[in-house]
Design an enzyme around this catalytic site. Structure first.
Site, mmCIF file in Angstrom:
data_model
loop_
_atom_site.group_PDB
_atom_site.id
_atom_site.type_symbol
_atom_site.label_atom_id
_atom_site.label_comp_id
_atom_site.label_asym_id
_atom_site.label_seq_id
_atom_site.Cartn_x
_atom_site.Cartn_y
_atom_site.Cartn_z
ATOM 1 N N HIS A 56 -58.835 -40.267 0.936
ATOM 2 C CA HIS A 56 -57.687 -39.931 1.171
ATOM 3 C C HIS A 56 -56.842 -40.418 -0.136
ATOM 4 O O HIS A 56 -57.020 -41.366 -0.741
ATOM 5 C CB HIS A 56 -57.070 -40.125 2.311
ATOM 6 C CG HIS A 56 -56.679 -41.570 2.569
ATOM 7 N ND1 HIS A 56 -55.688 -42.327 2.245
ATOM 8 C CD2 HIS A 56 -57.695 -42.481 3.365
ATOM 9 C CE1 HIS A 56 -55.812 -43.739 2.842
ATOM 10 N NE2 HIS A 56 -57.091 -43.799 3.222
ATOM 11 N N ASP A 70 -53.262 -40.384 0.090
ATOM 12 C CA ASP A 70 -51.768 -41.105 0.359
ATOM 13 C C ASP A 70 -52.143 -42.599 0.809
ATOM 14 O O ASP A 70 -53.160 -42.804 0.664
ATOM 15 C CB ASP A 70 -51.382 -40.105 1.943
ATOM 16 C CG ASP A 70 -52.348 -40.515 3.027
ATOM 17 O OD1 ASP A 70 -53.759 -40.151 2.755
ATOM 18 O OD2 ASP A 70 -51.917 -40.921 4.105
ATOM 19 N N ASP A 114 -57.656 -48.532 -0.796
ATOM 20 C CA ASP A 114 -57.250 -47.741 0.295
ATOM 21 C C ASP A 114 -56.358 -46.528 -0.177
ATOM 22 O O ASP A 114 -54.944 -46.806 0.116
ATOM 23 C CB ASP A 114 -56.819 -48.541 1.453
ATOM 24 C CG ASP A 114 -56.579 -47.582 2.728
ATOM 25 O OD1 ASP A 114 -57.263 -46.613 2.857
ATOM 26 O OD2 ASP A 114 -55.805 -48.136 3.835
ATOM 27 N N GLU A 117 -53.762 -39.225 5.798
ATOM 28 C CA GLU A 117 -54.765 -40.219 6.575
ATOM 29 C C GLU A 117 -54.163 -40.959 7.088
ATOM 30 O O GLU A 117 -54.291 -41.401 8.420
ATOM 31 C CB GLU A 117 -55.893 -40.789 5.581
ATOM 32 C CG GLU A 117 -57.207 -41.223 6.415
ATOM 33 C CD GLU A 117 -56.735 -42.881 6.876
ATOM 34 O OE1 GLU A 117 -57.772 -43.096 7.823
ATOM 35 O OE2 GLU A 117 -56.110 -43.464 6.568
ATOM 36 N N ASP A 121 -63.905 -45.395 3.196
ATOM 37 C CA ASP A 121 -62.525 -45.745 3.573
ATOM 38 C C ASP A 121 -62.484 -46.993 4.672
ATOM 39 O O ASP A 121 -61.931 -47.051 5.551
ATOM 40 C CB ASP A 121 -61.740 -44.776 4.182
ATOM 41 C CG ASP A 121 -60.281 -44.861 4.380
ATOM 42 O OD1 ASP A 121 -59.936 -45.737 3.678
ATOM 43 O OD2 ASP A 121 -59.616 -44.045 5.208
#
Ligand code: ZN
Length: 468
Positions: free
Chosen positions: A90, A92, A121, A155, A179
């Site tokens: 992801h 975001d 992350d 996410e 992730d």
């Protein structure tokens, strides 16, 4: 086992691409992309839109076929086979928060580590997945699957991207999300949110509020008391509480606990529980107030479900956990919100019934607000074994798959696991309470990242050989 020749070839690829990997991560870090509600043309806000544009441009630059699902998500693929293997990251990020020693939106390289919001992350990991696919492409590996890098854009804020992805793209035959941690996360606990209401008479407690987000143990909790002086608290008021006289004439008491993520509450101290426990012993409060506080405190006396009557455990995932992240007062009720992570073999419905019955028997109102079922893949599947052996062969370890309390994209897809790229043994140069995902000074080691790319490449090569 991977041959020496293959290993040398992969090492050479990584050495050649290292600078570009870092450059691509830096490009993405420079775009603040916290998911927010946006207009139709940018459903998760301008930041996420720009980050997706930048990421898809990088993928196109490598000659991959890209798709944009109206800025809910995007993807890049290689191969034209019917069955797909997907890597889902992801773009975001969570808000930067306070306490950074470097610019969160400019990638900083220091002593072999990179710093910035999203390096771990999940912008960094998404780029690692991309380069693993680049290896397959550049080396003209005959592809038995289509490989798709899926790039989600929300996410961190409810995964509102997942439904759109499921509508617009076929469900992959197998998916892993970079992730989480290595080795392989083959299960994720159920995640339930619940609340309990503790009624009192409002004789002295006029305000009560604690914590800020539901999935973190509250590290602060404050009460405003009328008609109570510091003397009334006496010895109960240790250095773990701040006490001040407010202009309104109230006495304001703030408990200082120790926060942690809801999925790993060991070692945390819940400020809501501390404050309720203390208040339950203040003789100057009314009987109803002391009783409400005692009941609330009892729910937080442990964090393995006992306080809510739902303690349970299983071999795969260990004990249930529960924490309270947010507390507030509504009318004359202290309202606590709980975040519960339950074992993969437990049933949400049964826990709900137990919790509600326990609350009724203990004189408070308890109800479940939401429930996301656990997900679990057997360790014996070919896919999980392929990932595990890729990790073990590259690192020389004999690690086993594990279940976590956190929630990743994997729980939303039928055949999916989380796979790296964090190495729990990686030293953290940022210091206590910093450096990790969602923290200030989020950072990761460049060497470990390169090791992760190698594991991903080997994993894709192994998956390619399987008949799924
Ligand atoms: Zn993430």
């Amino acid at each position: 086992m991977i041959s020496k020749d293959l290993e040398l070839k992969i090492d050479a690829f990584i050495a050649e691409n290292k600078e570009n990997i870092l450059k691509d991560i830096a490009t993405l870090i420079e775009i603040p992309s916290v998911s927010v509600d946006g207009p139709a043309e940018a459903p998760f806000g301008e930041g996420c839109k720009k980050a997706l544009d930048a990421a898809l441009a990088i993928c196109e630059g490598m000659g991959m076929a890209t798709k944009n699902y109206d800025y809910y998500a995007g993807s890049a693929s290689i191969g034209d086979k019917e069955k797909e293997i997907s890597i889902m990251g992801h773009l975001d990020v969570v808000p930067e928060g306070n306490g950074w020693t470097v610019d969160p939106y400019k990638m900083t390289i220091k002593d072999g580590y990179i710093y910035g919001r999203g390096v771990a992350d999940d912008k960094g990991p998404a780029v690692l997945g991309l380069y693993a696919m680049k290896y397959l492409k550049e080396n003209n590996i005959p592809l038995n699957y289509t490989y798709r890098l899926m790039l989600g854009c929300s996410e961190e804020r409810g995964m509102g991207d997942v439904e759109i992805i499921k509508q617009r793209e076929k469900i992959p035959t197998f998916m892993f999300t970079p992730d989480a941690d290595f080795p392989v996360i083959n299960g994720e606990k159920g995640i339930m949110s619940a609340e309990a209401r503790f009624a009192h008479d409002g004789a002295h407690i006029v305000k009560f509020f604690g914590g800020s987000v539901s999935n973190m143990v509250a590290d602060r909790c404050t009460v405003a008391l009328k008609g109570i002086s510091k003397e009334n608290l006496g010895e109960l008021c240790s250095c773990k509480f701040d006490v001040e006289n407010c202009e309104c004439g109230c006495l304001k008491v703030t408990a200082k606990g120790v926060g942690s993520h809801a999925a790993a509450p060991d070692g945390s101290i819940n400020a809501i529980g501390m404050l309720c426990e203390m208040l339950s012993k203040v003789e100057a409060l009314s009987e109803a107030e002391r009783s409400a506080c005692a009941k609330a405190a009892a729910t937080l006396a442990d964090h393995n479900g006992v306080g809510l009557g739902i303690d349970c455990e299983d071999e795969q995932s260990g004990k249930i956990t529960h924490i309270s992240g947010v507390a507030e007062m509504e009318e004359n009720e202290i309202v606590l919100n709980y975040n519960i992570r339950y074992p993969v073999t437990a049933k949400g419905d049964e826990l709900k019934a137990r919790l509600e019955a326990y609350a009724a028997a203990h004189g408070f109102a308890g109800k479940v607000l939401s429930d996301s079922a656990p997900s679990y893949r057997s360790v014996d599947t070919k896919e999980v074994q392929a990932l595990l052996s890729a990790y073990n062969e590259v690192t020389g370890k004999e690690a086993k798959a594990k279940v976590i309390g956190g929630g990743t994209y994997a729980r939303n897809f039928p055949n999916a696991v989380a796979f790296g790229p964090e190495f729990p043994e990686m030293p953290n140069p940022a210091g206590e309470g910093k450096g990790g995902v969602h923290m200030a000074d989020e950072c990761t080691s460049i060497d470990y990242m390169m090791l992760a790319v190698k594991i991903y490449i080997v994993a894709l090569l192994k998956l390619n050989e399987l008949e799924l």
